[in-house]
Design an enzyme around this catalytic site. Structure first.
Site, mmCIF file in Angstrom:
data_model
loop_
_atom_site.group_PDB
_atom_site.id
_atom_site.type_symbol
_atom_site.label_atom_id
_atom_site.label_comp_id
_atom_site.label_asym_id
_atom_site.label_seq_id
_atom_site.Cartn_x
_atom_site.Cartn_y
_atom_site.Cartn_z
ATOM 1 N N GLY B 16 0.813 -1.219 0.000
ATOM 2 C CA GLY B 16 0.000 0.000 0.000
ATOM 3 C C GLY B 16 0.841 1.261 0.000
ATOM 4 N N GLY B 18 -0.304 4.450 0.458
ATOM 5 C CA GLY B 18 -1.040 5.576 1.041
ATOM 6 C C GLY B 18 -0.139 6.373 1.971
ATOM 7 N N PHE B 19 -0.761 7.175 2.828
ATOM 8 C CA PHE B 19 0.034 7.975 3.760
ATOM 9 C C PHE B 19 0.968 7.100 4.590
ATOM 10 C CE2 PHE B 19 -3.437 11.198 3.344
ATOM 11 C CZ PHE B 19 -2.646 12.229 2.893
ATOM 12 N N VAL B 84 -1.991 -7.160 -4.712
ATOM 13 C CA VAL B 84 -1.723 -8.194 -3.722
ATOM 14 C C VAL B 84 -2.996 -9.014 -3.545
ATOM 15 C CG1 VAL B 84 -1.237 -8.619 -1.282
ATOM 16 C CG2 VAL B 84 0.070 -6.894 -2.537
ATOM 17 N N GLU B 175 -18.300 18.079 3.263
ATOM 18 C CA GLU B 175 -17.574 18.879 2.279
ATOM 19 C C GLU B 175 -18.178 18.758 0.885
ATOM 20 O OE1 GLU B 175 -13.362 19.006 4.786
ATOM 21 O OE2 GLU B 175 -13.606 17.515 3.213
ATOM 22 N N ASP B 305 -5.025 3.292 8.477
ATOM 23 C CA ASP B 305 -6.453 2.953 8.589
ATOM 24 C C ASP B 305 -6.697 1.457 8.705
ATOM 25 O OD1 ASP B 305 -6.841 5.624 8.215
ATOM 26 O OD2 ASP B 305 -7.927 5.455 6.322
ATOM 27 N N GLN B 323 -3.093 11.811 9.825
ATOM 28 C CA GLN B 323 -2.076 12.078 10.829
ATOM 29 C C GLN B 323 -1.701 10.833 11.627
ATOM 30 O OE1 GLN B 323 0.166 14.199 12.046
ATOM 31 N NE2 GLN B 323 -0.128 15.354 10.168
#
Lengths: 431, 431
Positions: B16, B18-19, B84, B175, B305, B323
């Site tokens: 992954g 991601g962040f 994967v 949003e 996550d 974060q």
């Protein structure tokens, strides 16, 4: 029927939102006509820069312009996003997937589409370059193939993935070849360290004896020299006969293995059922007179790439370029306005502003009226002319900043393989 | 097997990009490990701005960053773009569509995916918001529906096309609702003059008694007031039970006709075959200890996550926000380096920098440590924080210019319906 308000104005239906269509519609903004534009996309596409989308240089949105935005303040313009399926000249009707639409005058400006000259295997496998979607598809594929080359154990398959073959040495083919060669030089070695990127072959194949057939012989030989300098293999006087077993089969008997066959070799007029067969030339263009009228009709007009104005001065019609389309559309708009004033129509005369092509960083060729020049200065002229031709201040700004950024960093930063998986959710909604 | 050079370094495989994944890989740049990152996309996605892609505010490329570019200068990093399919903890193998890959340490950071809580009709019809592709699909659909409303004769169908229903009052839902309301106010009346755009309904549905459940009650009530001001209909304490016959069925019995059901209501951990069932929580998150180790393993770690660090202080794990992912990844990287030095591992401690959400022009809410504030200033803070978090100077610049442009012109200019038709040419190449 398409839902379009009835007004007491005569209705001009324009099929196609390319250079010809939008120039015509905008030129009729203050006329006493109702203008209906039908296009299957909700945006205008700036074709001259498709090659930069395909080579990760600029973002598709920077060369697309929403048609609705263009007509925000034009009260007599009505836009319908749907596909035209044919026309009925007798009933004065345009058929679309969303219903029929009556016209008083019809302007066909659906442009040109890719022609594979009947080569079925090539049509099935090649990547055309006639829409921004096709350019994006090509970008995805080139990047995917490099990723897959890293995953591939079979050396022969790996080489198929690394060879890039471009067919057609016009502006698009030449520009794509140059841009790919720049990526091979500046970007791929940094990002695919584990690959021997010198194995990437970029091959350009042209059937005629020279590149850029529409330009001067000097420009042709200069662009050939530029491509050689960038490491592109150029085949002139060579035709592509077939594509089988992941190999391009050339007229000289040679076979080049590749999974990326880029087809910029031919176009034909878009098909438009209902146009009488006798008005359609073998290359699909619709024959018109000097007033853009389709032969045998005084309510159907054709402008831009879709048309071929056959006169003594232009026995094959005008070149299929943006400037011709724009000038034809403006002349036709003036004639529509003259019609209402019962004035004589004016025949079309093309003022050729010259042509330009770019091959790579600092490398371009320019044939302007009375002067031909090359290199650095031509490259700046090329950038300036294209920048000014892009629709919308914001697009212009963003393309400029993109170019500036790439120029400084030697980086095309849009190397994104955006998978597309939105099929089922939009089914039945797009027609 | 995946083709990855063998080195004498221990191999850490990260699933992954991601962040969490990229923070970890970058933090290991100067370590004595071989770092292999596997992702199915060749780019990192900046999730907090998906809603702006969906509402035509920014271009997908501006919030995507090519992973290869990120690792250009990191000699110990190897990137493989493939999917994967599972892991084998006993053999220490990751299975992918392109072959297996051995690991010494495995870090699972595949993030979260949309959860429909078993509501099949909703899953089939709703638009999720968990990838840039999904956000683009939603953008295309919203614009298509407006175009089709112009073509539609049936008033009831037209109303289905004009109603936009958003489920989930977290940051994304709030949003999106705000951004759509701004478009309804500033853009649609100019571009769809023939439609009564006051008929466009924007409905936000939240199961809890307040919006933005992760923020302070003050921020919740303020954002509710902002949405009302923008004309959004907000249903609190209301669940969505079904979607049939183009109608959303609410728990209060009400039915809202719509063809645009935006689902921002729930997520679950990504599925990962091979992870022992006892380590997986009912919400799909993988249970880890304070050192990010999956229960019962000392070679498998989970961050971001995808993980749930269940401790006395965090009985439900940490919030699934960027974060947390970044801080966890950095702690894990430091622990990997400590391992090689035979130092003690450090448990993770989360330092909460606060949270922000924006609702519309000049409207935002901010809960920073010790202070909660709203409106104009919060909006600027929101923009600054998000701008700084975007990867890459160029992306940051382009997002900033986009925002500035929209701010001055009241225009979201990316209203493009880009059809996707690249299916067959890429078949078999994308796996």
């Amino acid at each position: 029927m398409l839902q379009i308000p009835e007004t007491n104005q005569k209705r001009i239906v324009i099929v196609g939102g390319g250079f010809a269509g939008i120039s015509l519609a905008k030129s009729l903004a203050h006329s006493n006509y109702q203008v209906v534009m039908i296009d299957k996309n909700n945006y205008h596409q700036f074709q001259p820069l498709f090659y930069q989308v395909a080579t990760a240089g600029i973002e598709p949105s920077a060369i697309l312009f929403p048609l609705r935005k263009l007509f925000q303040r034009q009260g007599n313009a009505y836009l319908r996003i749907t596909e035209v399926t044919g026309i009925d000249p007798t009933a004065k009707m345009v058929h679309t997937r969303s219903g029929d639409c009556h016209y008083d005058y019809l302007v066909v400006a659906a442009g040109a589409q890719t022609s594979y000259f009947g080569l079925k295997n090539i049509e099935a496998a090649a990547f055309p370059m006639k829409s921004v979607t096709e350019a994006l598809t090509l970008r995805n594929s080139i990047l995917n193939h490099l990723e897959n080359a890293l995953l591939e154990k079979d050396k022969a398959v790996q080489q198929q993935l690394l060879n890039l073959v471009i067919v057609g040495g016009g502006p698009t083919g030449t520009e794509v070849a140059g841009a790919l060669a720049e990526m091979k030089k500046h970007i791929f070695p940094k990002e695919y360290r584990e690959l021997d990127t010198s194995r990437i072959r970029i091959v350009l194949i042209e059937a005629a004896p020279r590149l850029l057939g529409g330009m001067s012989p000097k420009s042709s030989s200069k662009s050939l020299r530029y491509l050689h300098k960038l490491g592109v293999e150029v085949y002139l006087d060579t035709q592509v006969n077939d594509y089988t077993n992941h190999e391009v089969v050339l007229s000289n008997g040679e076979r080049i293995p590749t999974r990326t066959l880029i087809w910029a070799a031919g176009i034909k007029g878009a098909s438009m059922p209902g146009i009488p067969a006798e008005a359609i030339l073998p290359n699909g263009r619709i024959r018109v007179d000097a007033f853009h009228r389709m032969a045998g009709s005084d309510t159907i007009f054709v402008v831009g790439d879709h048309s071929a104005m056959i006169t003594d001065a232009t026995p094959k019609g005008h070149p299929q370029v943006a400037q011709v389309a724009i000038q034809q559309a403006r002349n036709l708009a003036r004639n529509f306005i003259r019609m209402q004033k019962h004035q004589n129509l004016r025949p079309f005369r093309y003022r050729n502003p010259g042509s330009l092509a770019t091959v790579g960083r600092h490398l371009a060729v320019a044939d302007l009226p009375g002067i031909t020049f090359f290199g650095f200065f031509a490259w700046y002229v090329w950038m300036f002319v294209h920048l000014m031709a892009i629709l919308g201040v914001k697009n212009r700004l963003f393309v400029f900043l993109n170019w500036l950024w790439s120029y400084i960093t030697f980086d095309q930063s849009l190397r994104l393989i955006i998978h597309r998986d939105d099929g089922h959710k939009l089914n039945g909604e797009l027609t």
